[in-house]
Design a protein around this motif. Structure first.
Motif, short mmCIF file in Angstrom:
data_model
loop_
_atom_site.label_atom_id
_atom_site.label_comp_id
_atom_site.label_asym_id
_atom_site.label_seq_id
_atom_site.Cartn_x
_atom_site.Cartn_y
_atom_site.Cartn_z
N PHE A 494 11.33 10.58 -12.87
CA PHE A 494 11.17 10.94 -11.46
C PHE A 494 12.36 11.76 -10.97
CE2 PHE A 494 12.00 10.02 -6.96
CZ PHE A 494 10.84 10.51 -6.39
N ASP A 505 10.02 15.52 -2.17
CA ASP A 505 10.83 14.46 -2.77
C ASP A 505 12.25 14.92 -3.08
OD1 ASP A 505 8.99 12.33 -2.80
OD2 ASP A 505 7.97 13.19 -4.53
N HIS A 623 2.42 3.24 -12.60
CA HIS A 623 3.19 4.34 -12.02
C HIS A 623 4.69 4.14 -12.27
CE1 HIS A 623 -0.30 5.00 -8.95
NE2 HIS A 623 -0.58 5.45 -10.15
N LEU A 627 7.47 6.59 -13.86
CA LEU A 627 8.62 7.04 -13.07
C LEU A 627 9.95 6.66 -13.71
CD1 LEU A 627 7.49 6.15 -9.44
CD2 LEU A 627 7.48 8.39 -10.51
N HIS A 682 4.19 8.61 -6.96
CA HIS A 682 5.62 8.89 -6.85
C HIS A 682 6.25 8.32 -5.58
CE1 HIS A 682 4.76 12.03 -3.79
NE2 HIS A 682 3.64 12.18 -4.47
N GLY A 685 9.49 6.22 -5.90
CA GLY A 685 10.62 6.78 -6.65
C GLY A 685 11.97 6.63 -5.98
#
Length: 885
Positions: A494, A505, A623, A627, A682, A685
């Motif tokens: 990530f 992000d 996920h 990440l 995400h 993250g």
């Protein structure tokens, strides 16, 4: 040099027989002054020394002369009869370390001070005080702490400053190259016979890494007015080689020339084979890969037998070769980026581009060979130093990898969409706050509407994140932990992507790290000024993405749970910081007021996940595996495990509370939401940033941990190698390709530059046939329209719309192009999938809004040499009837 080292060790082991006289008991410390042509400095220096407010006979001065020709020894002898001064004349090759050890061997006290005439004698009492009272083992006269500095240094001292910057990363002292320091006599025995050069302090610090009590005393150094400075390019080169050795690299005095000779042979093979393959029609990727491995096949046996020290007997040969192969793959994939940058970015002929590419390859190969393939076998540095060196090398590689490929990899649709933000600048936007648009606008204003211009903001945000995370981890733990935390930031999926791909992000992660840093300074370090930084960082964060607002409840919970922090509830600083953040957020508020709170309503509905309830906690777990990697996820769980850290001090308890609250509150919110709604993969993250310092701390611990903890620690090394390799491999793959591997799985979200060229041809054909300017409609929410808009550069600009033209959602396209009146202009529908041109989720029949819609056609997109890249679909109609025909 060897004589004085052995003599010193023997003296320390056998005891100082000369220390029986009553004079020895009066001598509290010995001042060792190496000299070389310092005649004009002797009288002023000794006059100032003996004018100090110190008890008579409490110290002695030992001059060690390295062959002065200006009468320095005579000046010293003139003082021997009137003061506690002695002289040693060395007749060997001048060497500062040898001079110091010679002086130590003659010293009559347990505290040794090293200085030269450029150092202020007035700071001597402050320097020796921490050793005389027994609180420290080494005291450093430092130029780099508050109160220290330099005055009028000549330009050649920049070499020293550069060396100091390099050495500073290996130990927890800011001025590692200081020549003014004090240490306990017995520490001289830790110096090996290989110690040489002008960085004796660094030798001492590295020999006692983690065991010495070191203090830095501020000192202002002055420029020499007389005498000969020992610093020169040759001496600095010797020190640099010794620094490499202390860091674990194999560098002998003849290896550099040998490596150059072997490298020259490999360079000739590499370049000649590359040019031969290119002349035979081979692709750029195939030619440079084949030529690289041919040269490597020659370089490896020569380097392993001749250039560097061969591995010891019993060392696994296949393991040794595996290290070489790993280093070679990293170098190869980096070189591909350099070639792409030169050939595609600077339009250099491949036959010329190979020369600078090979030069970069040689530098990387030398460093990789010295530190990784052929590391030192004797006097191995501590595990902490090896982690520091690895962190520096891997982070530098990751940053350079991003920078080289930054402008070569094509934009993904998300980046193209945010570039469209910058073309329609507003106070805020429907689906995100404006920070990403501001950064892209600034980057493209400087570097143009290029991939580099779009992404440079993400790259800088990545560097900012590294700086703040390092400072946070150093404050919570120590410098080594800070360096390992930055290492994790560089290799975890990530964070690597947010430092390169320009999405919301990128600034969010930078602001999140900054907010955590200022929160720690305010709440744990009790610094009032940190609230100002916190307010600014928090404001910039919510201007990047609303998610950062979760740190507000986390801060409130920490203040409630931590008794020492509750006093902030009665002070104005937190409220002023909140007001400042709110003021910075005002553009978003104003935009929402003018647009019926559209963005706030959209984000609220987005968090709810839509209208369909579904259990998605298992997806959240998957996920996190992506990440953080599986090893990273296990390490994160261990970072909050109650029994991980056994320190029961007040500070340790507050530190654990800080980490758990600032990571736990955001993660708990996402976990609760995932019970009933699916979340974007995400979103969590940034929340893991608070755990990275503790994860990094665990990497360096050698205590009694559980079997799982030891296995996780051991698994970090292969995980780091695999992650970096995958990033380099993927970047090389999407930019240059890998021979034999097709692009099948990139069929929808990449290669929009080539796809746009195909659509431009379709538009040109329709324009020529009808004599009218067609309207191109991207049949996705925004991906197709945004990508076509960015890459529409080669010909006449196209009129591009999104699917909101037919009544479906188009995100910001609903605001940019809220309605399209009926028209007889040709309509070209473009989609990533064929069914998108017939129907969407909200529109079962698109054809009823079109005049004479044609069949769906497939267009294959390929490279100029015919290598297939992807497919794209289009459909042509003779007009548009409106949303309600």
């Amino acid at each position: 040099m060897q004589y004085f080292t052995r003599h010193n060790v023997a003296t320390l082991q056998a005891g100082r027989s000369v220390a029986q006289s009553s004079e020895v008991f009066l001598t509290r410390f010995s001042v060792v002054i190496p000299t070389l042509d310092e005649a004009d400095h002797i009288d002023p220096l000794l006059t100032r020394l003996f004018a100090l407010d110190l008890a008579s006979g409490s110290f002695e001065v030992i001059f060690v002369d390295d062959g002065s020709r200006d009468g320095t020894p005579s000046r010293v002898r003139a003082w021997e009869a009137q003061a506690n001064v002695r002289l040693i004349e060395r007749h060997e090759q001048p060497d500062l370390a040898g001079s110091i050890l010679a002086g130590v061997a003659l010293a009559q006290s347990d505290v040794i001070v090293v200085m030269d005439p450029s150092h202020p004698p007035e700071r001597l009492p402050a320097l020796v005080a921490p050793l005389l009272d027994g609180s420290h083992d080494v005291a450093v006269g430092s130029r780099h702490v508050p109160g220290g500095g330099t005055g009028g240094w000549p330009h050649r001292q920049w070499l020293s400053r550069l060396g100091d910057w390099c050495a500073r990363s290996l130990c927890d002292v800011s001025d590692t190259t200081s020549g003014f320091f004090a240490f306990r006599r017995e520490l001289a025995a830790t110096l090996t016979e290989r110690a040489r050069g002008y960085k004796t302090l660094l030798e001492l610090l590295m020999a006692g890494q983690g065991k010495l009590r070191v203090v830095e005393v501020p000192v202002c150094f002055q420029q020499r007015t007389h005498g000969t400075a020992r610093l020169s390019f040759h001496s600095q080169w010797i020190d640099l080689k010794r620094l490499v050795t202390l860091a674990g690299g194999t560098v002998s005095f003849g290896s550099t020339g040998r490596f150059a000779a072997v490298g020259l042979l490999g360079l000739v093979i590499d370049i000649l084979l590359f040019q031969w393959l290119m002349s035979r029609g081979a692709g750029l990727a195939l030619a440079h890969i084949v030529s690289f491995f041919a040269a490597a096949a020659v370089n490896y046996p020569l380097n392993s037998k001749w250039t560097f020290q061969p591995p010891p007997a019993g060392y696994p040969r296949w393991s040794h070769f595996g290290r070489f192969l790993t280093m070679g793959l990293f170098t190869l994939l980096m070189r591909g980026g350099v070639l792409a940058w030169l050939v595609y970015g600077w339009h250099m002929a491949p036959m010329l581009a190979i020369f600078p590419a090979v030069a970069v390859t040689a530098a990387l190969q030398y460093l990789g060979s010295a530190f990784y393939v052929f590391p030192v076998q004797q006097d191995l540095p501590s595990a902490d130093v090896r982690w520091r060196v690895a962190s520096l090398g891997i982070v530098a590689f990751a940053v350079l990898l991003r920078l080289i490929y930054l402008g070569q990899a094509q934009l993904i649709p998300d980046e193209a969409y945010y570039w469209n933000y910058a073309q329609h600048m507003e106070l805020s936007f429907y689906d995100h706050p404006p920070m990403v648009a501001w950064l892209i606008w600034l980057g493209t204003a400087i570097f143009g509407d290029t991939e580099f211009g779009v992404r440079i903001g993400a790259f800088i945000c990545g560097l900012i994140t590294m700086g703040y995370l390092y400072a946070l981890a150093r404050n919570l733990y120590d410098k080594s932990t800070g360096m390992r935390a930055v290492l994790l930031l560089a290799i975890l999926p990530f964070y690597f992507s947010t430092g390169m791909v320009m999405t919301t992000d990128a600034p969010l992660v930078a602001a999140w790290a900054a907010t955590l840093y200022y929160m720690e300074r305010a709440l744990i370090a009790d610094q009032r000024s940190a609230w100002l930084g916190m307010g600014i960082a928090f404001g910039l964060g919510i201007l990047s993405k609303y998610t950062l607002g979760l740190l507000g409840p986390a801060a409130l919970l920490f203040v409630i749970l931590d008794p020492a922090s509750r006093r902030w509830l009665r002070r104005p600083q937190p409220y002023l910081a909140a007001a400042l953040a709110l003021l910075m957020f005002s553009p978003v508020i104003i935009w929402n007021m003018d647009n019926n709170w559209a963005s706030i309503m959209f984000q609220s509905n987005r968090v709810k996940g839509g209208s369909e309830d579904q259990f998605a906690a298992h997806l959240l777990f998957l996920h996190l595996m992506v990440l953080l990697t599986p090893v990273g996820l296990l390490a994160a769980i261990m970072a909050v495990w109650p029994r991980t850290e056994r320190d029961s001090s007040t500070y340790a308890r507050r530190r654990r509370l800080f980490v758990r609250v600032f990571a736990g509150v955001p993660l708990a919110v996402f976990f609760v939401l995932s019970i009933s709604e699916s979340q974007r993969f995400h979103w969590t993250g940034p929340a893991w940033l608070a755990l990275l310092p503790t994860m990094a701390w665990l990497m360096g611990q050698a205590g009694d941990f559980s079997t799982l903890a030891r296995r996780v620690k051991a698994a970090w090394k292969p995980t780091i190698a695999v992650c970096i390799f995958l990033y380099a491999f993927v970047l090389h793959y999407v930019v240059l390709g890998i021979p034999g591997i097709p692009y099948n799985f990139l069929s929808e979200h990449y290669f929009w530059r080539e796809a746009t060229r195909e659509i431009e041809q379709v538009v040109a054909e329709v324009r020529q046939r009808t004599g009218q300017e067609p309207i191109v409609v991207g049949m996705s929410k925004w991906s197709v329209a945004a990508s076509l808009s960015f890459y529409n550069r080669s010909g006449k600009p196209m009129e591009i719309r999104s699917r909101n033209m037919f009544g479906d959602s188009g995100a910001m396209y609903d605001f940019w192009y809220p309605s399209e009146p009926p028209t007889s202009l040709p309509i070209i529908l473009v989609g990533m999938r064929d069914h998108e041109l017939e129907r969407t989720r909200r529109i079962p029949d698109i054809g009823r809004m079109l005049v004479q819609p044609g069949p769906i056609q497939e267009q294959r997109v390929a490279t100029p040499d015919g290598k297939p890249l992807r497919r794209i679909y289009y459909r042509i109609a003779q007009g548009y009837l409106g949303k309600n025909p």
